[in-house]
Scaffold this motif. Structure first.
Motif, PDB file in Angstrom:
ATOM      1  N   ILE A 110      33.545  -6.600 -25.413  1.00 28.13           N
ATOM      2  CA  ILE A 110      33.942  -5.200 -25.414  1.00 28.13           C
ATOM      3  C   ILE A 110      35.458  -5.159 -25.469  1.00 28.13           C
ATOM      4  O   ILE A 110      36.134  -5.824 -24.680  1.00 28.13           O
ATOM      5  CB  ILE A 110      33.455  -4.457 -24.153  1.00 28.13           C
ATOM      6  N   THR A 111      35.975  -4.390 -26.411  1.00 31.56           N
ATOM      7  CA  THR A 111      37.410  -4.167 -26.521  1.00 31.56           C
ATOM      8  C   THR A 111      37.641  -2.674 -26.370  1.00 31.56           C
ATOM      9  O   THR A 111      36.899  -1.872 -26.954  1.00 31.56           O
ATOM     10  CB  THR A 111      37.946  -4.642 -27.887  1.00 31.56           C
ATOM     11  N   PHE A 112      38.627  -2.302 -25.568  1.00 33.74           N
ATOM     12  CA  PHE A 112      38.965  -0.891 -25.492  1.00 33.74           C
ATOM     13  C   PHE A 112      40.447  -0.722 -25.774  1.00 33.74           C
ATOM     14  O   PHE A 112      41.251  -1.620 -25.552  1.00 33.74           O
ATOM     15  CB  PHE A 112      38.574  -0.265 -24.150  1.00 33.74           C
ATOM     16  N   GLU A 113      40.772   0.451 -26.290  1.00 34.60           N
ATOM     17  CA  GLU A 113      42.166   0.759 -26.587  1.00 34.60           C
ATOM     18  C   GLU A 113      42.456   2.201 -26.205  1.00 34.60           C
ATOM     19  O   GLU A 113      41.686   3.109 -26.535  1.00 34.60           O
ATOM     20  CB  GLU A 113      42.472   0.546 -28.066  1.00 34.60           C
ATOM     21  N   GLU A 127      53.951   0.965 -26.134  1.00 36.59           N
ATOM     22  CA  GLU A 127      53.321  -0.344 -26.018  1.00 36.59           C
ATOM     23  C   GLU A 127      51.798  -0.221 -26.091  1.00 36.59           C
ATOM     24  O   GLU A 127      51.206   0.705 -25.542  1.00 36.59           O
ATOM     25  CB  GLU A 127      53.735  -0.979 -24.685  1.00 36.59           C
ATOM     26  N   GLU A 128      51.196  -1.183 -26.780  1.00 40.09           N
ATOM     27  CA  GLU A 128      49.750  -1.197 -26.954  1.00 40.09           C
ATOM     28  C   GLU A 128      49.032  -1.307 -25.612  1.00 40.09           C
ATOM     29  O   GLU A 128      49.350  -2.156 -24.789  1.00 40.09           O
ATOM     30  CB  GLU A 128      49.373  -2.388 -27.841  1.00 40.09           C
ATOM     31  N   VAL A 129      48.066  -0.416 -25.403  1.00 44.43           N
ATOM     32  CA  VAL A 129      47.220  -0.452 -24.206  1.00 44.43           C
ATOM     33  C   VAL A 129      45.830  -0.851 -24.699  1.00 44.43           C
ATOM     34  O   VAL A 129      45.037  -0.013 -25.124  1.00 44.43           O
ATOM     35  CB  VAL A 129      47.189   0.915 -23.483  1.00 44.43           C
ATOM     36  N   LYS A 130      45.577  -2.156 -24.660  1.00 43.64           N
ATOM     37  CA  LYS A 130      44.347  -2.697 -25.234  1.00 43.64           C
ATOM     38  C   LYS A 130      43.911  -3.911 -24.424  1.00 43.64           C
ATOM     39  O   LYS A 130      44.741  -4.706 -24.001  1.00 43.64           O
ATOM     40  CB  LYS A 130      44.615  -3.111 -26.685  1.00 43.64           C
ATOM     41  N   ALA A 131      42.590  -4.040 -24.215  1.00 45.61           N
ATOM     42  CA  ALA A 131      42.059  -5.181 -23.461  1.00 45.61           C
ATOM     43  C   ALA A 131      40.701  -5.578 -24.018  1.00 45.61           C
ATOM     44  O   ALA A 131      39.988  -4.761 -24.605  1.00 45.61           O
ATOM     45  CB  ALA A 131      41.940  -4.831 -21.988  1.00 45.61           C
ATOM     46  N   THR A 132      40.348  -6.841 -23.802  1.00 44.72           N
ATOM     47  CA  THR A 132      39.072  -7.382 -24.265  1.00 44.72           C
ATOM     48  C   THR A 132      38.389  -8.145 -23.140  1.00 44.72           C
ATOM     49  O   THR A 132      39.036  -8.871 -22.393  1.00 44.72           O
ATOM     50  CB  THR A 132      39.296  -8.325 -25.470  1.00 44.72           C
ATOM     51  N   ASN A 133      37.088  -7.962 -23.036  1.00 46.59           N
ATOM     52  CA  ASN A 133      36.253  -8.714 -22.105  1.00 46.59           C
ATOM     53  C   ASN A 133      35.241  -9.467 -22.967  1.00 46.59           C
ATOM     54  O   ASN A 133      34.430  -8.854 -23.656  1.00 46.59           O
ATOM     55  CB  ASN A 133      35.547  -7.765 -21.135  1.00 46.59           C
ATOM     56  N   SER A 134      35.304 -10.803 -22.934  1.00 48.32           N
ATOM     57  CA  SER A 134      34.431 -11.630 -23.785  1.00 48.32           C
ATOM     58  C   SER A 134      33.270 -12.246 -23.030  1.00 48.32           C
ATOM     59  O   SER A 134      32.637 -13.178 -23.522  1.00 48.32           O
ATOM     60  CB  SER A 134      35.261 -12.738 -24.444  1.00 48.32           C
ATOM     61  N   SER A 135      32.976 -11.766 -21.841  1.00 47.07           N
ATOM     62  CA  SER A 135      31.822 -12.284 -21.097  1.00 47.07           C
ATOM     63  C   SER A 135      30.921 -11.153 -20.623  1.00 47.07           C
ATOM     64  O   SER A 135      30.513 -11.107 -19.477  1.00 47.07           O
ATOM     65  CB  SER A 135      32.242 -13.136 -19.919  1.00 47.07           C
ATOM     66  N   GLY A 178      37.068  -8.685 -15.821  1.00 49.96           N
ATOM     67  CA  GLY A 178      36.975  -9.567 -16.970  1.00 49.96           C
ATOM     68  C   GLY A 178      37.813  -9.109 -18.163  1.00 49.96           C
ATOM     69  O   GLY A 178      37.934  -9.826 -19.143  1.00 49.96           O
ATOM     70  N   PHE A 179      38.386  -7.905 -18.088  1.00 46.39           N
ATOM     71  CA  PHE A 179      39.204  -7.416 -19.201  1.00 46.39           C
ATOM     72  C   PHE A 179      40.570  -8.075 -19.165  1.00 46.39           C
ATOM     73  O   PHE A 179      41.226  -8.122 -18.130  1.00 46.39           O
ATOM     74  CB  PHE A 179      39.345  -5.888 -19.145  1.00 46.39           C
ATOM     75  N   ILE A 225      32.228  -2.660 -29.451  1.00 45.46           N
ATOM     76  CA  ILE A 225      31.273  -3.587 -28.846  1.00 45.46           C
ATOM     77  C   ILE A 225      30.713  -4.510 -29.922  1.00 45.46           C
ATOM     78  O   ILE A 225      30.343  -4.046 -31.007  1.00 45.46           O
ATOM     79  CB  ILE A 225      30.115  -2.808 -28.178  1.00 45.46           C
ATOM     80  N   ASP A 226      30.634  -5.805 -29.603  1.00 44.48           N
ATOM     81  CA  ASP A 226      30.035  -6.793 -30.505  1.00 44.48           C
ATOM     82  C   ASP A 226      29.254  -7.810 -29.675  1.00 44.48           C
ATOM     83  O   ASP A 226      29.768  -8.310 -28.676  1.00 44.48           O
ATOM     84  CB  ASP A 226      31.116  -7.518 -31.312  1.00 44.48           C
ATOM     85  N   ALA A 227      28.034  -8.102 -30.115  1.00 45.49           N
ATOM     86  CA  ALA A 227      27.218  -9.104 -29.404  1.00 45.49           C
ATOM     87  C   ALA A 227      26.210  -9.718 -30.360  1.00 45.49           C
ATOM     88  O   ALA A 227      25.770  -9.080 -31.316  1.00 45.49           O
ATOM     89  CB  ALA A 227      26.486  -8.449 -28.229  1.00 45.49           C
ATOM     90  N   VAL A 228      25.854 -10.964 -30.085  1.00 45.79           N
ATOM     91  CA  VAL A 228      24.764 -11.636 -30.781  1.00 45.79           C
ATOM     92  C   VAL A 228      23.758 -12.009 -29.699  1.00 45.79           C
ATOM     93  O   VAL A 228      24.055 -12.785 -28.794  1.00 45.79           O
ATOM     94  CB  VAL A 228      25.246 -12.904 -31.532  1.00 45.79           C
TER      95      VAL A 228
END
Length: 179
Positions: free
Chosen positions: A29-32, A39-47, A67-68, A174-177
């Motif tokens: 999940i990435t949010f922006e 400044e970019e306000v962006k984070a990613t949680n890969s778990s 996790g972000f 959101i991206d998932a396999v």
């Protein structure tokens, strides 16, 4: 009598196997919440954990707020302490259903489906309806979606000092396999 019991047990076993759930523990999940010129306000949680019941189209996900990951460590600290209050509200969840989902109709070409459900974050919940692109791949079922929510819908206050630098509208990808 033994045949009836055996047939009953085989039926229960068959139903149990057909209800097999697909899972991913490495969804992303990435949010922006960026505003132009700042400044970019962006984070990613890969778990992020995703669970799909292909027989019913029910889908659920769970993301731990800590996790972000941000590019700037101070943003991550402010996000966890001041905005989402991760110690008090450690997770975000989504529970919903993919409308008209039929796993046998999936191919390598993504197909659009509507997902309706409830997003719970920061102690509040909101109904979400979004389009997801779903396809079959060699490793499972791929799901991708993008939607927006407002921080104010979840009682996440943006202090007036930084209100011009952080958007109330949060874009979520959101991206998932699932396997």
């Amino acid at each position: 009598m033994k045949k009836i019991i055996l047939i009953g047990m085989l039926y229960v076993s068959a139903v149990g196997f057909s209800q097999q759930k697909m899972i991913s523990k490495s969804g992303e999940i990435t949010f922006e919440a960026s505003v132009a010129s700042f400044e970019e306000v962006k984070a990613t949680n890969s778990s992020v954990t995703f669970v799909l019941n292909p027989a019913t189209g029910e889908i659920a996900s769970l993301a731990l707020m800590k996790g972000f990951r941000f590019k700037v460590a101070l943003m991550e600290e402010h996000f966890n302490e001041n905005y989402v209050e991760s110690d008090q509200y450690p997770k975000a969840t989504f529970k919903g259903k993919i409308e008209g989902f039929d796993p046998s109709s999936l191919t390598a070409n993504p197909k659009d489906f509507i997902i309706k459900g409830k997003l719970e974050l920061h102690g509040k919940s909101k109904d979400i309806t979004t389009t997801a692109r779903i396809s079959k791949s060699a490793s499972g079922i791929s799901i991708g979606s993008a939607f927006s929510v407002n921080a104010s819908d979840f009682n996440i206050a943006i202090p007036s000092l930084v209100k011009s630098k952080i958007s109330n509208k949060i874009n979520i990808q959101i991206d998932a396999v699932l396997k």
